[in-house]
Design an enzyme around this catalytic site. Sequence first.
Site, short mmCIF file in Angstrom:
data_model
loop_
_atom_site.label_atom_id
_atom_site.label_comp_id
_atom_site.label_asym_id
_atom_site.label_seq_id
_atom_site.Cartn_x
_atom_site.Cartn_y
_atom_site.Cartn_z
N LEU A 20 13.12 -53.84 9.43
CA LEU A 20 13.14 -52.58 10.45
C LEU A 20 12.14 -52.65 11.44
CD1 LEU A 20 13.85 -49.60 10.42
CD2 LEU A 20 11.87 -49.14 9.23
N LYS A 22 11.53 -55.39 13.12
CA LYS A 22 12.09 -56.43 14.18
C LYS A 22 13.40 -55.93 14.79
CE LYS A 22 13.50 -61.21 14.44
NZ LYS A 22 13.63 -62.72 13.63
N ARG A 49 2.01 -59.09 4.60
CA ARG A 49 1.32 -60.10 3.48
C ARG A 49 1.26 -61.76 4.04
NH1 ARG A 49 4.66 -58.61 -1.78
NH2 ARG A 49 6.25 -58.37 -0.26
N VAL A 89 -2.29 -54.61 0.20
CA VAL A 89 -2.35 -53.16 -0.09
C VAL A 89 -3.29 -52.62 -1.02
CG1 VAL A 89 -0.19 -52.86 1.13
CG2 VAL A 89 -0.34 -53.09 -1.32
N ASP A 180 14.06 -39.41 9.31
CA ASP A 180 15.56 -39.44 9.06
C ASP A 180 16.06 -39.57 10.36
OD1 ASP A 180 18.34 -38.78 8.87
OD2 ASP A 180 18.07 -37.31 7.41
N HIS A 181 16.32 -41.18 10.65
CA HIS A 181 17.00 -41.46 12.01
C HIS A 181 18.00 -40.84 12.49
CE1 HIS A 181 19.54 -44.34 9.26
NE2 HIS A 181 20.13 -44.26 10.58
N HIS A 243 20.80 -37.79 5.47
CA HIS A 243 21.65 -37.67 6.75
C HIS A 243 22.51 -36.54 6.60
CE1 HIS A 243 19.57 -41.14 7.19
NE2 HIS A 243 20.26 -42.07 6.66
#
Length: 496
Positions: A20, A22, A49, A89, A180-181, A243
């Site tokens: 995501l 990238k 990590r 984390v 929510d894209h 969506h």
Amino acid sequence: MNTEHKPKAVIVIFGATGDLAKRKLFPSIYRLHRSKKIDSDFAVVGVGRRPWTNEEFRSNVSDSIQSSIKQSSELDEFASHFYYHPFDVTNPSSYLELKGMLSDLDGKYGIPGNRMFYMAMAPEFFGTIARNLKSEGLTATEGWSRLVIEKPFGHDLPSAQELNDEIREAFSEDQIYRIDHYLGKQMVQNIEVIRFSNALFESVWNNRYISNIQVTSSEVLGVEDRGRYYENSGALRDMVQNHLMQMVALLAMEPPIKLETDEIRSEKVKVMRALRPLTEKDVPDYFVRGQYGKGESEEVSVPGYREESNVDPESNTETYVAGKLMIDNFRWAGVPFYIRTGKRMTAKSTKIVVQFKDLPMNLYSNDVDSKHPNLLVIHIQPDEGITLHLNAKEAGGGSYVKPIKLDYCSNCVDQFNTPEAYEKLIYDGLRGDATNFTHWDEVSLSWSYVDTISKAWETHKAEFPNYAAGTMGPKAADELLEKDGFHWWPITDMVD
């Protein structure tokens, strides 16, 4: 609401080595920088990590931008604002090291303690990270702190509630930005403009003039390499709960008092509350599920869902959903909102079709070919625009009617100037504008609606596969509309 024009902040991306970041986040931040929407004094800290150095991370950032934006320039200067922090984390010392790094960057770039924490990673860590950010003092700055969360936000209402409770221990609701894209897409945001700035439409936007509304989001691709994720999700959780229900809410909401975050969200919540509740027995009358079998997609033979990698050969997971939503309020009583989404369909398309009622007395009703209803089509992707379908006199003699189209295409001229959804949402998050992010009330109401459907489907094994790859879904989806006297409008050209 703070909506400063050029916000100065450190953006911390958890999961910065992932897909995501990238594909979407780095190019979106680059576009914001290039269009001077964010201050030139900014910093991005990638957390992951992998034991990367700053140089390795910056090289990865530059590669991602070059592969997605052809006309990219000054990448070295841009990438110099990116820093990498290897991270565990669950280890408090990782957070303390990050805290020191952020303080140094505040000083270096003159940033007044503003922090955006972006969760671009597996959701099981969201609660742990949020708690540690607060307990280790990373949110205790003179500026603002905001938490941006990707879907899935839970996999049902109880898990969403648990996740929300964890996050709310560290962040207040007005600091949480649930992405929510679809809400960042240009034409989804245009739904409000089309409705609330055109008397032509708002005056007929009700059950007196509209017969049905259809929302379609179809994909050509199959599950690809997401088999493990998809087996636990399915199309209902992956697409409908967020969506599609968000688009229905925007289409059905009442005009807000003002175009402000709280007012718009309040009207969307009222739509969710007005959804006709379903029992498990009702589900077959309102919803259809499908799963693709082998077939031909774009003239290439492709396997069925059950033959995909990391998928159970007897999988009961749906790759297609069609449904009828009824909104039992004064404006929409009796008007069905049909939704459908699926993988391995005929074409990639997201569009909304508003079908208006026929005239009480059609003077041209004796002409069989003239019975074309008026349609308003909102194209969301891949095209962006609006088409209005009207009837007009055919050239030549007689009184024959033919359908015509009035078209507006918003991304035909200069596609670079159309902001990508993530670009818009990151900018809104930095400015403190939460209008296009989902409030907890919306999330909880949509989960409670969808959970009934999930339970009904989990207790009954479906006869899958029930549609071939490269088609528009199972026959039962057509029958869902036929029993109401309607049909699905095609997702390609609507009128010959």
